[in-house]
Design an enzyme around this catalytic site. Structure first.
Site, PDB file in Angstrom:
ATOM      1  CG  ASN A 110      -1.785   1.233   1.330  1.00 41.60           C
ATOM      2  OD1 ASN A 110      -1.904   1.997   0.378  1.00 41.60           O
ATOM      3  ND2 ASN A 110      -2.386   1.433   2.491  1.00 41.60           N
ATOM      4  N   GLY A 122       2.053   2.605  10.866  1.00 36.80           N
ATOM      5  CA  GLY A 122       2.874   3.800  10.749  1.00 36.80           C
ATOM      6  C   GLY A 122       3.582   4.193  12.032  1.00 36.80           C
ATOM      7  CD  GLU A 139      -3.130   5.478   6.717  1.00 35.53           C
ATOM      8  OE1 GLU A 139      -2.093   5.187   7.318  1.00 35.53           O
ATOM      9  OE2 GLU A 139      -3.228   5.489   5.464  1.00 35.53           O
ATOM     10  CG  HIS A 190      -5.999   1.680   5.148  1.00 41.13           C
ATOM     11  ND1 HIS A 190      -5.538   2.620   6.049  1.00 41.13           N
ATOM     12  CD2 HIS A 190      -4.976   0.808   4.955  1.00 41.13           C
ATOM     13  CE1 HIS A 190      -4.299   2.326   6.380  1.00 41.13           C
ATOM     14  NE2 HIS A 190      -3.936   1.230   5.731  1.00 41.13           N
ATOM     15  CD  GLU A 246      -6.154  -1.239   8.316  1.00 38.49           C
ATOM     16  OE1 GLU A 246      -5.081  -0.912   7.796  1.00 38.49           O
ATOM     17  OE2 GLU A 246      -7.185  -0.557   8.226  1.00 38.49           O
ATOM     18  CE  LYS A 265      -0.258   3.242   4.862  1.00 35.94           C
ATOM     19  NZ  LYS A 265      -0.111   3.390   6.319  1.00 35.94           N
ATOM     20  CB  SER A 267       4.140  -1.994  11.416  1.00 37.19           C
ATOM     21  OG  SER A 267       3.648  -0.672  11.486  1.00 37.19           O
TER      22      SER A 267
END
Length: 258
Positions: A13, A179, A102, A100, A173, A15, A219
């Site tokens: 990904n 991150g 985010e 996701h 996740e 991003k 991660s």
């Protein structure tokens, strides 16, 4: 993992990173580092919308698929700035990330919108990577399993357990590990992925649940990938930062192809 039943999937990904002018150079650096592509292991790079045509062209014939990071729940119409499932498939996109953390955190996506987008994707050949997971606060409250169970059930509402289910992948996740450089231990990640598989079994049947790939998206990197992938209910990874570095991403892909 029973590879006769389900695939291993390594999905990078990117991003909101990279430029169109950098995609080919990335591909040229990555491909010589991948030692082998096994039939049961898919490798994917999920890029921003604007990079998708460049990525589809660059990775054509390499064995690496291309995915999007989002899509609209609507098929067409007056939805300025949105991109539909049909538009993605038309340019050669094969996968799409849905829900996701985010997107949930910054853009207000909910379990219900994740469901709507999943249903939209299933009308096309796209394979949906449906994301679920908990925040640190929720984990400390001890509601991880309850929360993830609800997220999976709502995301797959009205998804039939026949051929459509073949186009669904679940990515666990833990939000607190995205991150941050933190990661769940392999045992912690396995525990939640097992919960997810049990939920899938309750929604459909044990055979169907065993056929769905479950990825870990907290991660995963070149240092921990091998241990995470050794867990029986972790069938791959949704890779963030490490996917931007061809050498690190290749280590993960090679570990998955063992």
């Amino acid at each position: 993992m029973n590879r006769d039943l389900r695939k291993t999937i390594i999905a990078g990904n990117w991003k909101m990173n990279m430029l169109a002018s950098e995609v080919k150079a990335y591909k040229d650096e990555l491909m010589p580092l991948i030692t082998e592509f096994k039939a049961w292991c898919d490798t994917v790079v999920c890029t921003p919308f604007v990079l998708l045509p460049e990525a589809v062209c660059a990775f054509k014939g390499t064995g690496v698929g291309v995915g999007a990071q989002n899509l609209s729940q609507f098929e067409s119409g007056a939805y300025t700035g949105e991109v539909s499932a049909a538009q993605l498939t038309d340019i050669g996109t094969q996968y799409v990330i849905i829900g996701h953390s985010e997107r949930r955190q910054y853009y207000g996506e909910t379990d219900e919108t994740v469901n709507a987008k999943t249903l939209a994707a299933l009308k096309t050949p796209l394979i949906s990577i449906v994301c679920v997971g908990e925040t640190l606060e929720q984990r400390e409250e001890g509601i991880t399993n309850e929360l993830v169970t609800k997220q999976v059930k709502v995301a797959l509402s009205n998804v039939p357990g026949d051929r459509e289910l073949d186009k669904v992948v679940i990515a666990y996740e833990p939000v607190w590990a995205i991150g941050t450089g933190k990661t769940a231990t392999p045992e912690d990640a396995q525990e939640v992925c097992k919960v997810i598989r049990n939920v899938l079994s309750s929604l459909y049947c044990e055979k169907a649940a065993e056929a769905i790939s479950i990825l870990y998206g907290g991660s995963m990197n070149d240092k921990n990938a091998k241990d995470l992938l050794a867990q029986p209910d972790i069938d791959g990874g949704l890779i963030g930062g490490a996917s931007l570095k061809p050498d690190a991403f290749a280590v993960i892909v090679n570990a998955a192809n063992q």
